[in-house]
Design an enzyme around this catalytic site. Structure first.
Site, PDB file in Angstrom:
ATOM      1  N   ASN A  77       0.839  -1.193   0.000  1.00 20.73           N
ATOM      2  CA  ASN A  77       0.000   0.000   0.000  1.00 20.73           C
ATOM      3  C   ASN A  77       0.882   1.254   0.000  1.00 20.73           C
ATOM      4  O   ASN A  77       2.017   1.205  -0.459  1.00 20.73           O
ATOM      5  CB  ASN A  77      -1.001  -0.011   1.154  1.00 20.73           C
ATOM      6  CG  ASN A  77      -2.324   0.641   0.754  1.00 20.73           C
ATOM      7  OD1 ASN A  77      -2.369   1.727   0.207  1.00 20.73           O
ATOM      8  ND2 ASN A  77      -3.414  -0.062   1.036  1.00 20.73           N
ATOM      9  N   ARG A  78       0.387   2.356   0.532  1.00 19.26           N
ATOM     10  CA  ARG A  78       1.021   3.652   0.295  1.00 19.26           C
ATOM     11  C   ARG A  78       1.641   4.258   1.552  1.00 19.26           C
ATOM     12  O   ARG A  78       1.104   4.121   2.648  1.00 19.26           O
ATOM     13  CB  ARG A  78      -0.019   4.622  -0.282  1.00 19.26           C
ATOM     14  CG  ARG A  78      -0.538   4.184  -1.648  1.00 19.26           C
ATOM     15  CD  ARG A  78      -1.807   4.924  -2.028  1.00 19.26           C
ATOM     16  NE  ARG A  78      -2.264   4.531  -3.355  1.00 19.26           N
ATOM     17  CZ  ARG A  78      -3.082   3.501  -3.595  1.00 19.26           C
ATOM     18  NH1 ARG A  78      -3.518   2.744  -2.588  1.00 19.26           N
ATOM     19  NH2 ARG A  78      -3.456   3.216  -4.831  1.00 19.26           N
ATOM     20  N   HIS A 103       3.617   0.064  -2.651  1.00 17.29           N
ATOM     21  CA  HIS A 103       4.093  -1.325  -2.699  1.00 17.29           C
ATOM     22  C   HIS A 103       5.620  -1.447  -2.762  1.00 17.29           C
ATOM     23  O   HIS A 103       6.165  -2.317  -3.439  1.00 17.29           O
ATOM     24  CB  HIS A 103       3.459  -2.065  -3.870  1.00 17.29           C
ATOM     25  CG  HIS A 103       1.965  -2.201  -3.770  1.00 17.29           C
ATOM     26  ND1 HIS A 103       1.309  -2.303  -2.568  1.00 17.29           N
ATOM     27  CD2 HIS A 103       1.001  -2.267  -4.746  1.00 17.29           C
ATOM     28  CE1 HIS A 103      -0.003  -2.418  -2.800  1.00 17.29           C
ATOM     29  NE2 HIS A 103      -0.213  -2.396  -4.097  1.00 17.29           N
ATOM     30  N   HIS A 174      -0.675  -9.872  -3.630  1.00 16.79           N
ATOM     31  CA  HIS A 174      -1.580  -9.054  -4.448  1.00 16.79           C
ATOM     32  C   HIS A 174      -2.341  -9.911  -5.462  1.00 16.79           C
ATOM     33  O   HIS A 174      -2.515  -9.508  -6.613  1.00 16.79           O
ATOM     34  CB  HIS A 174      -0.795  -7.958  -5.161  1.00 16.79           C
ATOM     35  CG  HIS A 174      -1.583  -6.713  -5.400  1.00 16.79           C
ATOM     36  ND1 HIS A 174      -2.702  -6.688  -6.192  1.00 16.79           N
ATOM     37  CD2 HIS A 174      -1.436  -5.442  -4.920  1.00 16.79           C
ATOM     38  CE1 HIS A 174      -3.191  -5.461  -6.230  1.00 16.79           C
ATOM     39  NE2 HIS A 174      -2.434  -4.681  -5.464  1.00 16.79           N
ATOM     40  N   ALA A 175      -2.803 -11.075  -5.036  1.00 14.02           N
ATOM     41  CA  ALA A 175      -3.598 -11.931  -5.924  1.00 14.02           C
ATOM     42  C   ALA A 175      -4.924 -11.265  -6.276  1.00 14.02           C
ATOM     43  O   ALA A 175      -5.552 -10.616  -5.435  1.00 14.02           O
ATOM     44  CB  ALA A 175      -3.859 -13.275  -5.242  1.00 14.02           C
ATOM     45  N   TYR A 176      -5.332 -11.445  -7.524  1.00 19.48           N
ATOM     46  CA  TYR A 176      -6.649 -11.014  -7.985  1.00 19.48           C
ATOM     47  C   TYR A 176      -7.496 -12.250  -8.228  1.00 19.48           C
ATOM     48  O   TYR A 176      -7.107 -13.141  -8.997  1.00 19.48           O
ATOM     49  CB  TYR A 176      -6.558 -10.249  -9.303  1.00 19.48           C
ATOM     50  CG  TYR A 176      -5.904  -8.893  -9.242  1.00 19.48           C
ATOM     51  CD1 TYR A 176      -6.670  -7.731  -9.146  1.00 19.48           C
ATOM     52  CD2 TYR A 176      -4.525  -8.767  -9.326  1.00 19.48           C
ATOM     53  CE1 TYR A 176      -6.068  -6.473  -9.135  1.00 19.48           C
ATOM     54  CE2 TYR A 176      -3.914  -7.517  -9.308  1.00 19.48           C
ATOM     55  CZ  TYR A 176      -4.697  -6.384  -9.219  1.00 19.48           C
ATOM     56  OH  TYR A 176      -4.101  -5.145  -9.202  1.00 19.48           O
ATOM     57  N   ASP A 246     -11.189   0.736  -3.511  1.00 17.94           N
ATOM     58  CA  ASP A 246      -9.752   0.621  -3.300  1.00 17.94           C
ATOM     59  C   ASP A 246      -9.476   1.183  -1.916  1.00 17.94           C
ATOM     60  O   ASP A 246      -8.795   2.199  -1.752  1.00 17.94           O
ATOM     61  CB  ASP A 246      -8.959   1.358  -4.377  1.00 17.94           C
ATOM     62  CG  ASP A 246      -7.458   1.053  -4.310  1.00 17.94           C
ATOM     63  OD1 ASP A 246      -7.069   0.157  -3.541  1.00 17.94           O
ATOM     64  OD2 ASP A 246      -6.693   1.711  -5.025  1.00 17.94           O
ATOM     65  N   GLU A 310      -6.238  -7.727  -0.050  1.00 14.35           N
ATOM     66  CA  GLU A 310      -4.848  -7.641   0.421  1.00 14.35           C
ATOM     67  C   GLU A 310      -4.815  -7.443   1.938  1.00 14.35           C
ATOM     68  O   GLU A 310      -5.134  -6.373   2.433  1.00 14.35           O
ATOM     69  CB  GLU A 310      -4.140  -6.478  -0.268  1.00 14.35           C
ATOM     70  CG  GLU A 310      -4.266  -6.462  -1.785  1.00 14.35           C
ATOM     71  CD  GLU A 310      -4.041  -5.070  -2.336  1.00 14.35           C
ATOM     72  OE1 GLU A 310      -2.977  -4.476  -2.048  1.00 14.35           O
ATOM     73  OE2 GLU A 310      -4.931  -4.564  -3.051  1.00 14.35           O
TER      74      GLU A 310
END
Length: 345
Positions: A77-78, A103, A174-176, A246, A310
């Protein structure tokens, strides 16, 4: 069986892939580059359904910019402005999105070749050493990520790390997921989501939390009762700003890797995913910017074709006073976190 995957990585070597399977016929494939989760196949209607977005070559993995299945770090994340202080020492780390560190920076852990240090019939462990000053982060960090597939159809990811200097750390995957089919054309907007928390973090236009968490009750962010992801059709200003979900949801109960924090169900009701974690937060990202990302069929994904769940410390934690999200690791401590993705089909 595994998956078809080709190519030579930028370092001139082929990637190393490991496929794990269980008694039910479920299969996952992981890779040393990025310690990435490339594939997840579950048996549905006498065939294997791919439920994880991915690519079929290392060239496409290196080309994609959405962290498909990657282990991300040092800090998922940020971090606002890429700046933080620890014990009076100020640090500036790499900024790679709207002036913030996302990330781990431009050369994050998702782009590194990890070493396979242990392998059993149902597990594999990867290790990476990040040098002192890597992307601006202090301390030499040794990280390990272990994937294990159980006969109960659960994928458990265990994260461990140690450091030589106090540093920030926030490792996640970070799986989608697309439980209907990651190789089809359907979006995930028809999936149902339920969360065992009502609290989330509103953000500014570049994903930095505005302040403390808010209750989602009665809003577009309320998933305390299962609902489809398209039910509000972007009516909320926060959703318009991010082009979808998000946002980080904050757990307010004791963190228990055996008790689910999230439930995701396919529109055909044939696959259910639960997410349990020791971490205090879970970022719900509905793939708002997936368009143009290469897929494993030789084409590209569209927006909203996958959802990332996540598990993590809260975004920008190094600059906040959130006591339940202390993302600072000291040399005297050992980082140990665990997340389990369990499937029912």
């Amino acid at each position: 069986m595994g998956i078809e995957f080709s190519g030579i990585a930028k370092d001139g070597q082929a990637p190393k892939l490991v496929t794990l399977s269980n008694a039910a016929g479920m299969e996952i494939t992981v890779m040393d580059i990025g310690a990435a989760w490339l594939s997840c196949k579950v048996p549905v209607d006498n065939s294997l359904r791919e439920v994880l977005l991915g690519v079929s070559s290392i060239e496409d993995y290196e080309r994609q910019q959405v962290y498909l299945g990657s282990t991300v770090g040092r800090y998922a994340n940020r971090i606002a402005g890429g700046k933080f202080s620890i014990d009076g020492n100020s640090y500036q780390v790499d900024t790679n999105q709207a002036g913030n560190c996302l990330h781990g920076g431009r050369d994050g852990f998702d782009k590194r070749r990890w070493s396979i240090v242990k392998q059993t019939p149902n597990s594999v462990a990867f290790e990476l050493t990040s040098h002192d000053g890597d992307q601006g982060f202090p301390g030499e960090l040794k990280a390990q990520v272990c994937y294990a597939l159980s006969d109960e159809n659960a994928v458990t990811i265990e994260y461990q790390a140690s450091t030589t200097k106090a540093t920030t750390i926030n490792l996640t995957n970070h799986a989608y997921f697309n439980l209907l089919s990651a190789d089809g054309d359907d979006t995930i907007l028809g999936h149902s989501l339920r969360l065992d928390t009502e609290y989330y973090l509103p953000t500014n236009s570049v994903g930095i939390p505005l302040g403390d968490s808010l209750s989602s009750r009665g809003s577009a962010f309320d998933f305390t009762v299962a609902k489809t992801l398209d039910c509000y059709a972007m009516e909320d200003e926060q959703l318009k700003q991010a082009k979808g979900y998000d946002h980080c949801y904050v757990s307010t109960r004791p963190h228990d890797e055996d008790k689910p924090l999230a439930w995701l169900q396919s529109p055909d009701d044939k696959v259910v995913l639960t997410v349990s974690t020791t971490k205090p937060g879970i970022q719900v990202y509905t793939g708002n910017w997936l368009a143009g990302t290469p897929n494993r069929k030789g084409g590209v994904y569209s927006d909203y074709q996958g959802i990332a769940l996540e598990t993590q410390y809260l975004p920008d934690s190094p600059n906040r006073s959130w006591t339940d999200s202390n993302a600072i690791l000291y040399p005297t401590e050992h980082y140990l976190q665990c997340t389990t993705y369990a499937f029912r089909f």
